[in-house]
Design an enzyme around this catalytic site. Structure first.
Site, PDB file in Angstrom:
ATOM      1  N   ALA A 297       0.837  -1.201   0.000  1.00 43.59           N
ATOM      2  CA  ALA A 297       0.000   0.000   0.000  1.00 43.59           C
ATOM      3  C   ALA A 297       0.873   1.253   0.000  1.00 43.59           C
ATOM      4  O   ALA A 297       1.852   1.333   0.734  1.00 43.59           O
ATOM      5  CB  ALA A 297      -0.910   0.000   1.222  1.00 43.59           C
ATOM      6  N   ASP A 299      -0.157   4.500   1.072  1.00 44.44           N
ATOM      7  CA  ASP A 299      -1.365   5.092   1.657  1.00 44.44           C
ATOM      8  C   ASP A 299      -1.515   6.582   1.335  1.00 44.44           C
ATOM      9  O   ASP A 299      -2.619   7.110   1.359  1.00 44.44           O
ATOM     10  CB  ASP A 299      -1.366   4.877   3.175  1.00 44.44           C
ATOM     11  CG  ASP A 299      -1.585   3.409   3.523  1.00 44.44           C
ATOM     12  OD1 ASP A 299      -2.406   2.761   2.858  1.00 44.44           O
ATOM     13  OD2 ASP A 299      -0.927   2.913   4.443  1.00 44.44           O
ATOM     14  N   TYR A 382      -6.536  -0.238   9.083  1.00 39.84           N
ATOM     15  CA  TYR A 382      -5.447   0.265   9.911  1.00 39.84           C
ATOM     16  C   TYR A 382      -5.657   1.725  10.275  1.00 39.84           C
ATOM     17  O   TYR A 382      -6.259   2.470   9.523  1.00 39.84           O
ATOM     18  CB  TYR A 382      -4.144   0.159   9.121  1.00 39.84           C
ATOM     19  CG  TYR A 382      -3.049  -0.539   9.891  1.00 39.84           C
ATOM     20  CD1 TYR A 382      -3.022  -1.916  10.006  1.00 39.84           C
ATOM     21  CD2 TYR A 382      -2.049   0.195  10.508  1.00 39.84           C
ATOM     22  CE1 TYR A 382      -2.018  -2.547  10.711  1.00 39.84           C
ATOM     23  CE2 TYR A 382      -1.038  -0.433  11.210  1.00 39.84           C
ATOM     24  CZ  TYR A 382      -1.028  -1.807  11.308  1.00 39.84           C
ATOM     25  OH  TYR A 382      -0.032  -2.424  12.011  1.00 39.84           O
TER      26      TYR A 382
END
Ligand code: CU
Length: 638
Positions: A297, A299, A382
């Protein structure tokens, strides 16, 4: 009364976002099939700030036509109300993922007959309990037959109960590949025949869902009271506290941005940093199995930490006298979106600041205050909690707390070596969280800054050093970008000072701020790993570049479906001089997350941080003037 004109660094207002999107629609005859992945303030270059003329408000745009996939990057002059630049993205460049992509793909896939059938085989027929989480691809692991298309891949999750944790039960081996422009299911990978079964896990964290959980009854109230109010002032986006001043910015990609950070010293405002933010986050999962090999990822570059920012709540996220700032962002169709209480500003007690007990006069103690500016981002499973802390002694601490729910996967047979068993026949793969902070420091001004690598060096035993005690400090100025590529060295206690070669303290040495590294982690990726090619910025702990306003994204402007890193490695290949100029530091830090049973089913915060500390920026302890707490006998004679 009309609103006051925005400061040139203020984020775009809802009205400006609407106007920018409208200008694009009007001039480029866009249809309902168009989407926006960026509508953001084009920040004025440093040299245009503070001058007689106010720089014009300009919006940066990235948008694309879902019907033919063509994507464009442009700028809109807001005073002129027109698009002033417009260019098609290069082949291989894709707009970032959007919040709409995330929700629309989940809804479309949950309705798809093939997905319904695959879940029915597993005994799951209530599609309201299912969540399909879409992830972005790297080009090297994306199926080649879909090259050029804006695609994502998904995990399928199943809640145990309607109010249960959506990430409690992973359906291993089931992964849709979706075209994000058409929301078409391109493929459904399904290894049902491999004999996988859902193990009975306890993936709930809400107390009412945890079997047999008794809440502790011995936690007494703890209240923070500030009867006189907070000691900071917030005027629009300008924040002042205990000699510090700065402007708060916010955008869809970086989230919180701190602009024009300075410290007032004997009546003069001394610049420390022009701009500080997180410019990228890279989270590679270190598990080559079919469920995880493409799980990397970005992010910030793929999703946007601003878009993922969640509203904060008094008494839960921050305590005391709180000021919140709302954030105004945009959605995929170009409408403004407001995030209430996106940024929290508050003061905290931080223990003792300085103290001495004198035999004759007694104890003298000062308590430390710190100003905390924070925001929290929820990136699907998360959470990242970001805290910038300013202290009365001139120090700045940047802390990140990672929490939320780990990705887990059921297995059969032996526990895979790439993770830790955290529940019945279930493991959490190892992974890493790399954060790249962009630190545009301006120590006593934008020019004349030099980064100096400092190391402690023990000298060998010699006639001058008979006991082997001598310790010296070696300082090496970094001349070119190739010198600025640095790694932490624990054995030498390496750190990096930004000195101003034309500003001396009372003691005759150049003033400086030191980047005191914390949580530096090696990439631990082989040089030929495709993940590393996309994120070569994480190969080193520090990079230094000369200030260039368009150098913002360390893994490139468009990491979605990227093949290689067009950011830091490409810029620094020019090997430009970085001495006695305006420098930008890129600090790479994070968490090498070797998962623990205690991180499941919700993870207690993992805390990492680094510091910026004045080193000879002041002539002596700048906190001598902090008063003792009244009425507590903290100072002799009180
Ligand atoms: Cu983690």
């Amino acid at each position: 009364m009309a609103d006051p004109p925005p400061h040139p660094l203020d984020p775009l207002s809802a009205q400006e976002i609407r106007a920018a999107a409208a200008a694009v629609r009007r001039q480029h005859a866009t249809t309902d099939g168009w989407r926006f992945s960026a509508i953001d303030l084009h920040e004025p270059a440093k040299e245009t700030l503070g001058g007689a003329a106010t720089p014009p408000r300009v919006a940066d745009i990235v948008c694309w036509n879902r019907e033919d996939g063509r994507a464009f990057k442009g700028t809109v002059s807001l005073p002129e109300d027109r698009v002033t630049s417009w260019a098609e993205l290069a082949p291989g460049e894709h707009p970032s993922m959007t919040v709409a992509d995330y929700h629309e793909s989940d809804e479309a896939l949950r309705r798809h007959p093939a997905v319904i059938e695959a879940l029915a085989k597993r005994g799951i027929t209530d599609m309201s309990l299912v969540l399909i989480d879409v992830w972005a691809y790297g080009a090297a692991v994306a199926p080649p037959q879909y090259a050029g298309r804006r695609i994502g891949w998904g995990d399928v999750w199943h809640r145990s109960t309607p109010d249960g944790n959506p990430y409690a039960n992973a359906l291993a081996g089931l992964h849709p590949i979706v075209d994000l422009n058409t929301m078409e299911l391109l493929e459904l990978e399904d290894d049902w025949d491999s004999g996988y079964a859902a193990p009975p896990v306890m993936g709930e964290y809400a107390p009412q869902l945890v079997p047999g959980l008794q809440l502790r009854d011995d936690v007494k109230p703890l209240e923070i009271r500030q009867p006189g109010g907070a000691s900071f002032t917030l005027n629009g986006n300008e924040l002042r506290w205990q000699n510090w001043s700065m402007r708060i910015g916010f955008n869809y990609r970086e989230g919180l941005v701190l602009h024009t950070v300075g410290y007032e010293d004997h009546g003069a405002l001394r610049p420390v940093a022009h701009r500080m933010s997180f410019a990228e986050m890279v989270v590679p999962y270190r598990d080559p199995s079919p469920d995880h090999y493409r799980r990397t990822a970005f992010d910030i570059g793929e999703w946007g930490l601003g878009h993922m920012t969640t509203s904060l709540a008094l008494g839960c996220d921050c305590l005391g006298e709180i000021s919140y700032l709302d954030a105004t962002l945009f959605d995929a169709i170009g409408e403004p979106v407001e995030i209430k209480n996106a940024v929290c500003i508050h003061e905290e007690d931080d223990g003792v600041l300085w103290k001495h007990v004198d035999d004759v006069t007694g104890a003298d103690t000062r308590r430390m205050r710190r100003l905390v500016i924070s925001f929290h981002a929820t990136v699907a499973n998360y959470e990242y909690l970001v805290y910038w802390r300013f202290q009365q002694d001139g120090s700045i601490q940047c802390e990140v707390r990672a929490t939320g729910i780990m990705i887990t996967t059921p297995y059969t047979g032996d526990t895979p070596p790439y993770g830790t068993k955290v529940d019945t026949d279930t493991y959490a793969p190892f992974h890493q969280h790399f954060i790249i902070a962009r630190l545009d420091l301006d120590v006593d001004g934008a020019g004349h800054n030099t980064v100096v690598c400092t190391e402690s060096e023990p000298l060998p035993v010699s006639p001058e050093n008979p006991h082997g005690l001598a310790l010296t400090q070696r300082s090496t100025p970094l001349g070119y970008e190739s010198d600025g590529v640095q790694d932490y060295d624990w054995h030498r206690q390496r750190a990096w000072k930004v000195i101003n070669e034309s500003s001396e303290n009372r003691l005759g040495s150049p003033v400086s701020y030191k980047l005191e590294p914390g949580a530096a982690i090696p990439s631990l990726l082989p040089a030929d790993s495709p993940v590393l090619q996309r994120a070569r910025a994480i190969e080193h702990d520090l990079w230094v570049t000369p200030y260039a306003p368009d150098e913002r994204w360390p893994c490139g402007e468009f990491p979605n479906l990227s093949l290689d890193d067009k950011g830091l490695p490409a810029w620094t290949a020019q090997n430009r001089p970085i001495r006695d100029t305006d420098v930008v530091l890129w600090y790479v830090f994070g968490i090498n997350h070797i998962t623990r049973p205690e991180d499941w089913p919700v993870m207690p915060v993992d805390v990492v941080s680094f510091w910026l500390k004045p080193i000879g920026f002041f002539d002596r302890n700048p906190a001598l003037d902090v008063p003792a707490e009244p009425g507590h006998g903290c100072t002799p004679g009180a």
